[in-house]
Design a protein around this motif. Structure first.
Motif, PDB file in Angstrom:
ATOM      1  N   ALA A 395       0.818  -1.056   0.040  1.00 20.07           N
ATOM      2  CA  ALA A 395       0.234   0.080  -0.137  1.00 20.07           C
ATOM      3  C   ALA A 395       0.805   1.263  -0.030  1.00 20.07           C
ATOM      4  O   ALA A 395       0.768   2.191  -0.878  1.00 20.07           O
ATOM      5  CB  ALA A 395      -1.021  -0.133   1.209  1.00 20.07           C
ATOM      6  N   ASN A 396       1.833   1.301   0.801  1.00 17.08           N
ATOM      7  CA  ASN A 396       2.733   2.265   0.980  1.00 17.08           C
ATOM      8  C   ASN A 396       3.558   2.853  -0.637  1.00 17.08           C
ATOM      9  O   ASN A 396       3.557   3.738  -0.998  1.00 17.08           O
ATOM     10  CB  ASN A 396       3.956   2.013   2.058  1.00 17.08           C
ATOM     11  CG  ASN A 396       3.272   2.260   3.330  1.00 17.08           C
ATOM     12  OD1 ASN A 396       2.179   2.437   3.446  1.00 17.08           O
ATOM     13  ND2 ASN A 396       4.156   2.045   4.480  1.00 17.08           N
ATOM     14  N   LEU A 397       4.014   1.738  -1.117  1.00 17.41           N
ATOM     15  CA  LEU A 397       4.702   1.747  -2.197  1.00 17.41           C
ATOM     16  C   LEU A 397       3.738   2.361  -3.479  1.00 17.41           C
ATOM     17  O   LEU A 397       4.162   3.155  -4.297  1.00 17.41           O
ATOM     18  CB  LEU A 397       5.292   0.395  -2.874  1.00 17.41           C
ATOM     19  CG  LEU A 397       6.472  -0.129  -2.047  1.00 17.41           C
ATOM     20  CD1 LEU A 397       7.007  -1.454  -2.551  1.00 17.41           C
ATOM     21  CD2 LEU A 397       7.531   1.009  -1.956  1.00 17.41           C
ATOM     22  N   ALA A 399       0.873   3.913  -2.959  1.00 17.93           N
ATOM     23  CA  ALA A 399       0.356   5.181  -2.558  1.00 17.93           C
ATOM     24  C   ALA A 399       1.485   6.248  -3.224  1.00 17.93           C
ATOM     25  O   ALA A 399       1.275   7.274  -3.563  1.00 17.93           O
ATOM     26  CB  ALA A 399       0.443   5.415  -0.931  1.00 17.93           C
ATOM     27  N   ASN A 400       2.896   5.944  -3.107  1.00 11.95           N
ATOM     28  CA  ASN A 400       3.979   6.671  -3.332  1.00 11.95           C
ATOM     29  C   ASN A 400       3.674   6.951  -4.993  1.00 11.95           C
ATOM     30  O   ASN A 400       3.877   8.115  -5.400  1.00 11.95           O
ATOM     31  CB  ASN A 400       5.179   6.228  -3.076  1.00 11.95           C
ATOM     32  CG  ASN A 400       5.741   6.307  -1.689  1.00 11.95           C
ATOM     33  OD1 ASN A 400       5.075   7.246  -0.980  1.00 11.95           O
ATOM     34  ND2 ASN A 400       6.555   5.738  -1.089  1.00 11.95           N
ATOM     35  N   ALA A 401       3.600   5.905  -5.547  1.00 10.41           N
ATOM     36  CA  ALA A 401       3.380   5.895  -7.206  1.00 10.41           C
ATOM     37  C   ALA A 401       2.187   6.728  -7.492  1.00 10.41           C
ATOM     38  O   ALA A 401       2.365   7.322  -8.550  1.00 10.41           O
ATOM     39  CB  ALA A 401       3.446   4.472  -7.513  1.00 10.41           C
ATOM     40  N   VAL A 403       0.680   9.222  -5.287  1.00 10.35           N
ATOM     41  CA  VAL A 403       0.939  10.492  -4.773  1.00 10.35           C
ATOM     42  C   VAL A 403       1.804  11.453  -5.418  1.00 10.35           C
ATOM     43  O   VAL A 403       1.899  12.624  -5.662  1.00 10.35           O
ATOM     44  CB  VAL A 403       1.035  10.392  -3.240  1.00 10.35           C
ATOM     45  CG1 VAL A 403       0.932  11.844  -2.797  1.00 10.35           C
ATOM     46  CG2 VAL A 403      -0.305   9.998  -2.867  1.00 10.35           C
ATOM     47  N   HIS A 404       3.104  10.646  -5.565  1.00 12.45           N
ATOM     48  CA  HIS A 404       4.156  11.626  -5.880  1.00 12.45           C
ATOM     49  C   HIS A 404       4.361  11.721  -7.553  1.00 12.45           C
ATOM     50  O   HIS A 404       5.489  11.869  -7.942  1.00 12.45           O
ATOM     51  CB  HIS A 404       5.580  10.994  -5.392  1.00 12.45           C
ATOM     52  CG  HIS A 404       5.477  11.187  -3.895  1.00 12.45           C
ATOM     53  ND1 HIS A 404       5.286  12.168  -3.224  1.00 12.45           N
ATOM     54  CD2 HIS A 404       5.495  10.151  -3.099  1.00 12.45           C
ATOM     55  CE1 HIS A 404       5.151  11.783  -1.817  1.00 12.45           C
ATOM     56  NE2 HIS A 404       5.284  10.544  -1.619  1.00 12.45           N
ATOM     57  N   THR A 405       3.119  11.289  -8.244  1.00  8.07           N
ATOM     58  CA  THR A 405       3.649  11.231  -9.818  1.00  8.07           C
ATOM     59  C   THR A 405       2.406  11.904 -10.367  1.00  8.07           C
ATOM     60  O   THR A 405       1.272  12.012  -9.860  1.00  8.07           O
ATOM     61  CB  THR A 405       3.598   9.755 -10.423  1.00  8.07           C
ATOM     62  OG1 THR A 405       2.300   9.211 -10.090  1.00  8.07           O
ATOM     63  CG2 THR A 405       4.991   8.953 -10.015  1.00  8.07           C
ATOM     64  N   LEU A 466       7.245   8.828   6.310  1.00  8.33           N
ATOM     65  CA  LEU A 466       7.522   7.577   7.106  1.00  8.33           C
ATOM     66  C   LEU A 466       7.260   6.169   6.097  1.00  8.33           C
ATOM     67  O   LEU A 466       7.533   5.220   6.727  1.00  8.33           O
ATOM     68  CB  LEU A 466       6.736   7.699   8.438  1.00  8.33           C
ATOM     69  CG  LEU A 466       6.990   8.541   9.541  1.00  8.33           C
ATOM     70  CD1 LEU A 466       5.977   8.469  10.419  1.00  8.33           C
ATOM     71  CD2 LEU A 466       8.330   8.160   9.841  1.00  8.33           C
ATOM     72  N   GLY A 467       6.499   6.365   5.222  1.00  7.63           N
ATOM     73  CA  GLY A 467       6.033   5.429   4.405  1.00  7.63           C
ATOM     74  C   GLY A 467       7.280   4.275   4.031  1.00  7.63           C
ATOM     75  O   GLY A 467       7.025   3.200   4.133  1.00  7.63           O
ATOM     76  N   LEU A 468       8.326   4.914   3.383  1.00 10.03           N
ATOM     77  CA  LEU A 468       9.458   4.210   2.991  1.00 10.03           C
ATOM     78  C   LEU A 468      10.245   3.652   4.091  1.00 10.03           C
ATOM     79  O   LEU A 468      10.781   2.395   3.919  1.00 10.03           O
ATOM     80  CB  LEU A 468      10.521   4.847   1.983  1.00 10.03           C
ATOM     81  CG  LEU A 468       9.574   5.087   0.502  1.00 10.03           C
ATOM     82  CD1 LEU A 468      10.624   5.716  -0.329  1.00 10.03           C
ATOM     83  CD2 LEU A 468       9.227   3.775  -0.024  1.00 10.03           C
TER      84      LEU A 468
HETATM   85 MG   LIG Z   1       4.713   7.317   0.715  1.00  8.36          MG
END
Ligand SMILES: [Mg+2]
Ligand SMILES: Nc1ncnc2c1ncn2[C@@H]1O[C@H](COP(=O)(O)OP(=O)(O)OP(=O)(O)O)[C@@H](O)[C@H]1O
Length: 500
Positions: A395-397, A399-401, A403-405, A466-468
């Protein structure tokens, strides 16, 4: 923190080891002493042999003087004996090898008795010349007659009748005795040196063994990962190698003292780390209850049905969403604190195929603007892990893909089995992670500048960084590892886990 480097590689010729140096020094000194003793012994022996030869020479000279001087027996018998070398050599009781030269004022006669046959032979002109140089010599000297005759001890005299004569005895016997002694000394010394070299090598190795043990202890300690986790330094140099009365013992003792010191420092560090962890864990735990109350009350008030001004309604909504975000943050902190404490996760076979399908469909629901691809193998893959935590990792990975793109980014999630590892990759064709962030990416609260500005109060996602950190802590606790490679247009996180 990087691990202490191994022994640095040095270029050039390898230096001599202490052992080799000690052995070679002992051997060198012994060889020197042997040479000096040998040379002195040979010189003394030769000197005393030459002295004895000189005594023989003196008596031979005396007898010769009588022969050609007309004394003694010859005189009594009334013969006249011509003063020649031949007469001297044929005289009574002359030693073998005698050499004679007589100068009666006008002519020189010479001769010597051949050592082997006993025959009398004359000297060659060159040898006569060499002897003639010493015709005035009243003390014995050594003359080299060259050729087969070699060195002679010669002395010159004048007979009673005034005839000059010279007699000599060969030095060959003296020389061969001296050479023999030199050879014997050289042989014995060589054997002695070889024996001493072998013994010295063995003794030095034996003597340096404690140093070897001290080195081994130091190397074992040096290979421990002292920079993290709970480590206790129990390794010490053995008691026998810590006697302060010996040099190696002092090294061992110093090393042990240093290890005690480092151990104490480590314990202190670990204790303070434990305290901090305990504090974070307790604090997060304590914050859960009031947060739940805040959230509950704001929700209750909002839904109570009473008429509230729009501003108050908005504020209540904000209180509720922020308390939800804070609950997530507190949960993350608590999870990290617990992972730090090394609390065992539940280890059971987890169907990664299912997990990925669920996670991607959740992400799809949350991020409709992104394109989500799932690349699964035919056969289901199971890994060993904790299902809830692994779900969180994915879920964290994802979410990053998301949120940050930017919108429209394609995210591909793939699963594969390699050797005895399950490999999950999350790849996106977004803008990539800034290079300076990549080195600290998995550290707590590490986030990009753009994420920092995404304050949730301004409608952002409320990124905390904190995600990663959680991804890495979970994966490492599950005996796996996570790596990242990122460049603009291609960012890939790769998680490897042990297969079930
Ligand atoms: Mg994150
Ligand atoms: N797929 C990605 N593409 C671009 N940048 C990324 C990607 N994944 C992570 N990052 C960058 O790495 C930073 C750290 O990510 P991490 O998940 O640890 O924290 P976060 O997403 O900022 O906050 P949190 O996950 O705690 O809400 C992010 O702030 C972002 O800048």
């Amino acid at each position: 923190m990087s691990h202490p480097a191994a022994a640095p590689k040095r270029s050039g010729r390898a230096p001599w080891t202490l052992r080799r140096r000690l052995v070679l020094t002992v051997v060198g000194l012994l060889a020197l002493v042997s040479i000096v003793i040998g040379a002195v012994s040979v010189a003394i022996l030769r000197g005393s042999l030459v002295d004895r030869l000189d005594v023989q020479l003196a008596s031979a000279a005396g007898r010769s003087g009588s022969v050609i001087g007309g004394d003694g027996d010859n005189d009594n018998r009334g013969f006249f004996i011509a003063p020649t070398a031949d007469a001297i050599l044929r005289g009574p009781a002359q030693p073998p090898g005698l050499l004679a030269l007589v100068f009666d004022g006008s002519t020189i006669t010479t001769g010597y008795t051949d050592n082997e046959s006993g025959a009398i032979r004359t000297l060659e002109p060159r040898q006569v010349q060499l002897l003639a140089d010493h015709i005035k010599q009243s003390t014995p000297v050594t003359v080299d007659l060259e050729g087969s005759l070699g060195q002679y001890r010669v002395v010159a005299e004048t007979s009673r009748t005034g005839t000059l004569y010279l007699v000599g005895l060969p030095l060959s016997g003296v020389n061969s005795t001296a050479t023999q002694l030199a050879a014997i000394i050289a042989f014995v010394s060589l054997a002695g040196i070889l024996l001493v070299a072998a013994l010295a090598a063995w003794i030095v190795r034996f003597a340096l063994r404690p140093l070897q043990r001290v080195t081994e202890t130091a190397s074992r300690v040096a290979s421990l990962p002292l920079d993290r986790g709970e480590v206790s330094l129990v390794d010490r140099v053995p008691e026998a190698d810590t006697d302060a009365r010996t040099e190696v013992g002092r090294v061992g003792l110093a090393l042990n003292r240093m290890l005690d010191h480092v151990d104490l420092a480590l314990e202190t560090r670990q204790a303070s780390e434990r305290k901090v962890r305990q504090f974070v864990s307790d604090a997060s735990h304590e914050l859960r209850t009031p947060l739940a109350s805040i959230r509950g009350y704001s929700e209750l008030t909002r839904r109570s049905g009473q008429e509230l001004p729009p501003d108050a309604m908005h504020a209540l909504g904000r209180i509720e969403s922020e308390s939800i975000r804070m609950t997530g943050l507190v949960e993350d902190l608590l999870l990290l604190a617990r992972l730090d404490e090394g609390r065992e996760l539940e280890l059971e076979p987890v169907d990664l195929t299912r997990l990925l399908v669920d996670a991607v469909s959740d992400a799809h629901a949350a991020g409709r603007d992104h394109v989500w691809n799932l690349d699964l193998p035919e056969d289901p893959i199971q890994a060993i892990g904790d299902p809830a935590r692994l779900h969180q990792v994915l879920a964290n990975l994802l979410a990053n893909a998301r949120v940050h793109t930017p919108a429209g980014t394609t995210v591909t999630v793939a699963l594969a089995a390699e050797n005895d590892r399950a490999i999950v990759t999350v790849r996106d064709d977004g803008p990539g992670i800034p290079e300076e962030l990549q080195t600290t990416l998995f550290e707590r609260f590490a986030r990009g500048d753009t994420s920092r500005s995404r304050d949730s109060s301004r409608g952002g996602t409320g990124s905390t960084g904190l995600g990663l950190a959680i991804v890495q802590a979970v994966v490492v606790a599950l005996h796996g590892d996570v790596t990242v490679s990122s460049e603009p247009g291609r960012t890939e996180f790769r998680v490897s886990l042990p297969l079930a």
